[in-house]
Structure formats: C-alpha cells, structure tokens
Design a protein around this motif. Sequence first.
Motif, PDB file in Angstrom:
ATOM      1  N   LEU A 181     -19.259 -42.546  -2.377  1.00 60.77           N
ATOM      2  CA  LEU A 181     -20.057 -43.396  -3.265  1.00 60.77           C
ATOM      3  C   LEU A 181     -19.068 -44.320  -3.984  1.00 60.77           C
ATOM      4  CD1 LEU A 181     -22.877 -44.013  -4.427  1.00 60.77           C
ATOM      5  CD2 LEU A 181     -22.384 -42.387  -6.260  1.00 60.77           C
ATOM      6  N   LEU A 182     -19.292 -45.629  -3.857  1.00 60.97           N
ATOM      7  CA  LEU A 182     -18.342 -46.598  -4.421  1.00 60.97           C
ATOM      8  C   LEU A 182     -18.945 -47.305  -5.629  1.00 60.97           C
ATOM      9  CD1 LEU A 182     -16.998 -48.495  -1.274  1.00 60.97           C
ATOM     10  CD2 LEU A 182     -16.383 -46.239  -2.131  1.00 60.97           C
ATOM     11  N   CYS A 183     -18.070 -47.819  -6.458  1.00 66.72           N
ATOM     12  CA  CYS A 183     -18.471 -48.669  -7.572  1.00 66.72           C
ATOM     13  C   CYS A 183     -17.739 -49.998  -7.412  1.00 66.72           C
ATOM     14  CB  CYS A 183     -17.995 -48.021  -8.865  1.00 66.72           C
ATOM     15  SG  CYS A 183     -19.207 -47.995 -10.152  1.00 66.72           S
ATOM     16  N   THR A 184     -18.412 -51.081  -7.720  1.00 66.37           N
ATOM     17  CA  THR A 184     -17.731 -52.371  -7.776  1.00 66.37           C
ATOM     18  C   THR A 184     -18.361 -53.179  -8.897  1.00 66.37           C
ATOM     19  OG1 THR A 184     -16.868 -54.221  -6.499  1.00 66.37           O
ATOM     20  CG2 THR A 184     -19.158 -53.634  -6.089  1.00 66.37           C
ATOM     21  N   GLU A 185     -17.864 -54.362  -9.120  1.00 68.91           N
ATOM     22  CA  GLU A 185     -18.405 -55.225 -10.167  1.00 68.91           C
ATOM     23  C   GLU A 185     -18.616 -56.615  -9.599  1.00 68.91           C
ATOM     24  OE1 GLU A 185     -19.391 -54.885 -13.364  1.00 68.91           O
ATOM     25  OE2 GLU A 185     -19.292 -52.768 -12.869  1.00 68.91           O
ATOM     26  N   PHE A 186     -19.512 -57.358 -10.224  1.00 65.96           N
ATOM     27  CA  PHE A 186     -19.765 -58.735  -9.769  1.00 65.96           C
ATOM     28  C   PHE A 186     -18.983 -59.739 -10.615  1.00 65.96           C
ATOM     29  CE2 PHE A 186     -23.339 -55.928  -8.954  1.00 65.96           C
ATOM     30  CZ  PHE A 186     -23.231 -55.875  -7.574  1.00 65.96           C
ATOM     31  N   GLY A 187     -18.517 -59.294 -11.791  1.00 65.94           N
ATOM     32  CA  GLY A 187     -17.611 -60.116 -12.589  1.00 65.94           C
ATOM     33  C   GLY A 187     -18.308 -61.119 -13.477  1.00 65.94           C
ATOM     34  N   LEU A 223     -19.578 -60.837  -2.611  1.00 61.10           N
ATOM     35  CA  LEU A 223     -20.810 -60.434  -1.904  1.00 61.10           C
ATOM     36  C   LEU A 223     -20.518 -60.010  -0.469  1.00 61.10           C
ATOM     37  CD1 LEU A 223     -23.366 -63.020  -3.326  1.00 61.10           C
ATOM     38  CD2 LEU A 223     -23.115 -60.614  -3.915  1.00 61.10           C
ATOM     39  N   LYS A 224     -19.562 -60.676   0.160  1.00 63.99           N
ATOM     40  CA  LYS A 224     -19.181 -60.298   1.522  1.00 63.99           C
ATOM     41  C   LYS A 224     -18.616 -58.875   1.513  1.00 63.99           C
ATOM     42  CE  LYS A 224     -17.001 -61.964   5.603  1.00 63.99           C
ATOM     43  NZ  LYS A 224     -15.646 -62.112   6.015  1.00 63.99           N
ATOM     44  N   ASN A 225     -17.765 -58.601   0.531  1.00 58.61           N
ATOM     45  CA  ASN A 225     -17.175 -57.257   0.438  1.00 58.61           C
ATOM     46  C   ASN A 225     -18.239 -56.210   0.149  1.00 58.61           C
ATOM     47  OD1 ASN A 225     -14.622 -58.116   1.079  1.00 58.61           O
ATOM     48  ND2 ASN A 225     -14.038 -58.512  -1.050  1.00 58.61           N
ATOM     49  N   LEU A 226     -19.212 -56.579  -0.665  1.00 60.99           N
ATOM     50  CA  LEU A 226     -20.313 -55.649  -0.962  1.00 60.99           C
ATOM     51  C   LEU A 226     -21.046 -55.294   0.333  1.00 60.99           C
ATOM     52  CD1 LEU A 226     -22.166 -54.228  -3.033  1.00 60.99           C
ATOM     53  CD2 LEU A 226     -23.387 -56.376  -3.287  1.00 60.99           C
ATOM     54  N   THR A 227     -21.346 -56.304   1.126  1.00 59.23           N
ATOM     55  CA  THR A 227     -22.049 -56.089   2.397  1.00 59.23           C
ATOM     56  C   THR A 227     -21.221 -55.204   3.330  1.00 59.23           C
ATOM     57  OG1 THR A 227     -22.937 -58.290   2.105  1.00 59.23           O
ATOM     58  CG2 THR A 227     -23.238 -57.325   4.258  1.00 59.23           C
ATOM     59  N   THR A 228     -19.914 -55.441   3.366  1.00 59.41           N
ATOM     60  CA  THR A 228     -19.029 -54.626   4.216  1.00 59.41           C
ATOM     61  C   THR A 228     -19.192 -53.150   3.878  1.00 59.41           C
ATOM     62  OG1 THR A 228     -17.413 -56.399   4.290  1.00 59.41           O
ATOM     63  CG2 THR A 228     -16.587 -54.202   4.792  1.00 59.41           C
ATOM     64  N   LEU A 285     -21.680 -51.625   2.007  1.00 53.92           N
ATOM     65  CA  LEU A 285     -23.039 -51.083   2.110  1.00 53.92           C
ATOM     66  C   LEU A 285     -23.281 -50.523   3.503  1.00 53.92           C
ATOM     67  CD1 LEU A 285     -25.156 -53.659   0.075  1.00 53.92           C
ATOM     68  CD2 LEU A 285     -24.782 -51.249  -0.469  1.00 53.92           C
ATOM     69  N   ALA A 286     -22.630 -51.140   4.493  1.00 54.23           N
ATOM     70  CA  ALA A 286     -22.831 -50.703   5.877  1.00 54.23           C
ATOM     71  C   ALA A 286     -21.957 -49.502   6.241  1.00 54.23           C
ATOM     72  CB  ALA A 286     -22.505 -51.862   6.813  1.00 54.23           C
ATOM     73  N   ARG A 287     -21.024 -49.135   5.369  1.00 55.06           N
ATOM     74  CA  ARG A 287     -20.026 -48.119   5.776  1.00 55.06           C
ATOM     75  C   ARG A 287     -19.965 -46.868   4.915  1.00 55.06           C
ATOM     76  NH1 ARG A 287     -17.640 -52.855   7.487  1.00 55.06           N
ATOM     77  NH2 ARG A 287     -16.409 -52.707   9.406  1.00 55.06           N
ATOM     78  N   CYS A 288     -20.680 -46.852   3.766  1.00 54.13           N
ATOM     79  CA  CYS A 288     -20.501 -45.690   2.875  1.00 54.13           C
ATOM     80  C   CYS A 288     -21.863 -45.193   2.387  1.00 54.13           C
ATOM     81  CB  CYS A 288     -19.599 -46.076   1.709  1.00 54.13           C
ATOM     82  SG  CYS A 288     -20.354 -47.238   0.586  1.00 54.13           S
ATOM     83  N   HIS A 289     -21.856 -44.162   1.569  1.00 53.30           N
ATOM     84  CA  HIS A 289     -23.122 -43.602   1.062  1.00 53.30           C
ATOM     85  C   HIS A 289     -23.874 -44.582   0.172  1.00 53.30           C
ATOM     86  CE1 HIS A 289     -22.717 -38.932   1.521  1.00 53.30           C
ATOM     87  NE2 HIS A 289     -23.010 -39.550   2.655  1.00 53.30           N
ATOM     88  N   GLY A 290     -23.142 -45.400  -0.611  1.00 53.91           N
ATOM     89  CA  GLY A 290     -23.823 -46.335  -1.507  1.00 53.91           C
ATOM     90  C   GLY A 290     -22.816 -47.059  -2.373  1.00 53.91           C
ATOM     91  N   GLU A 327      -7.920 -47.396   2.771  1.00 56.00           N
ATOM     92  CA  GLU A 327      -8.921 -47.814   3.761  1.00 56.00           C
ATOM     93  C   GLU A 327      -9.816 -48.915   3.173  1.00 56.00           C
ATOM     94  OE1 GLU A 327     -11.195 -44.637   5.508  1.00 56.00           O
ATOM     95  OE2 GLU A 327     -12.406 -46.037   6.704  1.00 56.00           O
ATOM     96  N   ILE A 328     -10.212 -48.731   1.921  1.00 59.71           N
ATOM     97  CA  ILE A 328     -11.055 -49.740   1.261  1.00 59.71           C
ATOM     98  C   ILE A 328     -10.296 -51.072   1.165  1.00 59.71           C
ATOM     99  CG2 ILE A 328     -12.074 -50.373  -0.980  1.00 59.71           C
ATOM    100  CD1 ILE A 328     -12.809 -47.355  -1.257  1.00 59.71           C
ATOM    101  N   ALA A 329      -9.051 -51.007   0.694  1.00 60.62           N
ATOM    102  CA  ALA A 329      -8.262 -52.238   0.539  1.00 60.62           C
ATOM    103  C   ALA A 329      -8.109 -52.954   1.884  1.00 60.62           C
ATOM    104  CB  ALA A 329      -6.904 -51.913  -0.066  1.00 60.62           C
ATOM    105  N   GLY A 330      -7.974 -52.181   2.943  1.00 57.56           N
ATOM    106  CA  GLY A 330      -7.798 -52.764   4.281  1.00 57.56           C
ATOM    107  C   GLY A 330      -9.033 -53.510   4.767  1.00 57.56           C
ATOM    108  N   LEU A 331     -10.188 -53.186   4.212  1.00 56.52           N
ATOM    109  CA  LEU A 331     -11.437 -53.835   4.652  1.00 56.52           C
ATOM    110  C   LEU A 331     -11.837 -55.016   3.763  1.00 56.52           C
ATOM    111  CD1 LEU A 331     -13.448 -50.573   5.368  1.00 56.52           C
ATOM    112  CD2 LEU A 331     -12.879 -52.314   7.081  1.00 56.52           C
ATOM    113  N   LEU A 332     -11.178 -55.152   2.615  1.00 53.40           N
ATOM    114  CA  LEU A 332     -11.601 -56.177   1.649  1.00 53.40           C
ATOM    115  C   LEU A 332     -11.125 -57.575   2.024  1.00 53.40           C
ATOM    116  CD1 LEU A 332     -10.837 -54.231  -1.668  1.00 53.40           C
ATOM    117  CD2 LEU A 332     -13.092 -55.012  -0.905  1.00 53.40           C
ATOM    118  N   GLU A 333     -12.056 -58.539   1.972  1.00 51.30           N
ATOM    119  CA  GLU A 333     -11.612 -59.931   2.088  1.00 51.30           C
ATOM    120  C   GLU A 333     -10.910 -60.285   0.772  1.00 51.30           C
ATOM    121  OE1 GLU A 333     -14.090 -62.607   4.174  1.00 51.30           O
ATOM    122  OE2 GLU A 333     -13.585 -64.267   2.823  1.00 51.30           O
ATOM    123  N   GLN A 334      -9.810 -61.024   0.858  1.00 48.94           N
ATOM    124  CA  GLN A 334      -8.965 -61.248  -0.319  1.00 48.94           C
ATOM    125  C   GLN A 334      -9.325 -62.550  -1.043  1.00 48.94           C
ATOM    126  OE1 GLN A 334      -6.632 -58.842  -1.324  1.00 48.94           O
ATOM    127  NE2 GLN A 334      -7.812 -57.721   0.209  1.00 48.94           N
TER     128      GLN A 334
END
Length: 273
Positions: free
Chosen positions: A158-164, A176-181, A183-188, A260-267
């Motif tokens: 289960l992840l947490c993020t912020e929209f800023g 938003l792109k990272n959020l979509t990435t 949502l498709a890969r984790c519990h929520g 793993e999370i950092a590796g998937l994030l668009e920078q």
Amino acid sequence: MAHDLDLYYTTCLALVEQASEVIVKAFSKAKKVETKSSDIDLVTETDKEVEDLLINGLKKAFPSHKFIGEESVSGGEKCVLGDDPTWIIDPVDGTMNFVHTFPLIAISIGLLIEKKPVIGVICNPVLGQSYTARLGQGAFLNGKPIKVSGQTELSKALLCTEFGTSTDIEKREVVLKNLTTFLARCHGVRGIGTCCCAMTMVASGAVDAFCHLGMHCWDMAAGQLIIEEAGGFLCDYGGGPFDLMSRRIVCAGSEKLAKEIAGLLEQFELERD
Ligand code: IPD
C-alpha cells in the motif's frame, strides 16, 4: 562541543505541547487564509503563530542554534543548512487539511547536528499522536515502539503519494503518470495531504512506502529520522542517496521496495532548497 541531547529533546517536547494547544484551539474555528507560491499553497495565522512559538522558545533555550522554518523562509529568510545544530520546522504540515478541518495535520521538528538528524518529532495534535525518535534509540508513537512493515513486494504494497501544491502542468503530468504506474502494480495508492503524516505511516507500517516530488526540507527532516529509527529506508526519487535539500523522496519499509519504486518513477527536476 558537547551537546546535551536530552535537554534539546525535552525542551522541544515541551514546546510542541504548547504548540499543540494552539492548533487544537484553532482547528474548528474560521481561519484567516493567505496564499503563497500558488492558489493551493496556503498559510494561516496559526502556521505563523506556531512557528514563532517554537522558534522563539528554542532560540531562548539555545541561543547559538540555527533555524529553518517554513514560514520564515516564505517570509524571505535564507534556507541554509550548515554544521551548527539546526532545527528544521514545519509548524503546520498539511495546511490545506487544517483549513478544511481534515484531521491529518502535523507539527514537525527535526534537529540536525553536522547535517545529521539526531531528534525528530512529528505530532498530530488533533488525533493525539506524537511520533518521536532520537538517533540510535528507536522510534515511538506516544511512547510505544513502532517499526516499518518490512514489505518487499510492490504487488502487495500500500503506497502513499502526494499531488503537491505546485500548479506547474508539466510536473502534474509526471505526478499523474507515476500514480497510474503504481495503481496498476500495487494494492493501492493513498494521498493524505501531509508529507509528515505520510512518513509517520511508513514508520509505523500503516503504509509500505511513500514517494513525493516538490516538498521541502521541513516536510522531511523529522520524518527521515523517525523512519530510519523504525527500520525503514529512504532514497532519492531517482533511487540515489536521500538528500534532505533535494525536494524529492522515496521511503519504504525495505530498501528493496524503495529502490523498485524509484526505478519505476518518471523523473522531474526541481530547484533545491
Ligand atoms: C505540504 C504538504 C503536502 C505536500 C506539499 C507540502 P505544507 O506542506 O506536506 O502534503 O504535497 O508538497 O508542501 O505546505 O502543508 O506545510
């Protein structure tokens, strides 16, 4: 110079208690709200009152110490982290939540000496939750030890993020792109409007990881130590070493999950604190 860390800690806790009373009293009342860097970057009279209370109290007790406070920096003071003992303060993290009486808010105070965190306190006075850590002594919620989840699998996390608080369209697209990435890969994925509370959730295992772009050192200083003392791992948004002044973070209950999370994030590059 020898440092009396016990005195620094007890002084800080006593001031946080006073600051908590100010916040609780103001929480359900109408607030005087002003905007800062954007229409969704807010400040209230309570942010300013609490920051003054904390900085004046600590300055009186420790005149040689340095300070970085969110509202002082917004008011034009320099944000400089040197080797002297430096208190890094967010008087009300989650100001937007505070304005709306959404009860996730926090007072955050971190003390760094020679740029290393030694004390971290994040207190949510509305929910009566006080997260504390001292270097080498573990992390606690209301005096009881806490630890991270230790989760290593993204698919079970289960992840947490912020929209800023930035209205930069390009940055929003990346977020938003990272959020979509994820949502498709984790519990929520959850967004709760306060970095500090999100970091305490990583520390206590309520969420497995948190990532964010665009916050400041006062959003992360206390949380860094609380997470480390709870057994968690922090790194840069791109997977490199965590840098408090970089305005970027990934933190998690395990190094494997954070990387793993950092590796998937668009920078996205930001101006440093
Ligand atoms: C903000 C909150 C928010 C985060 C912003 C921060 P503030 O702090 O932590 O969750 O998305 O980046 O600036 O302004 O409420 O103290």
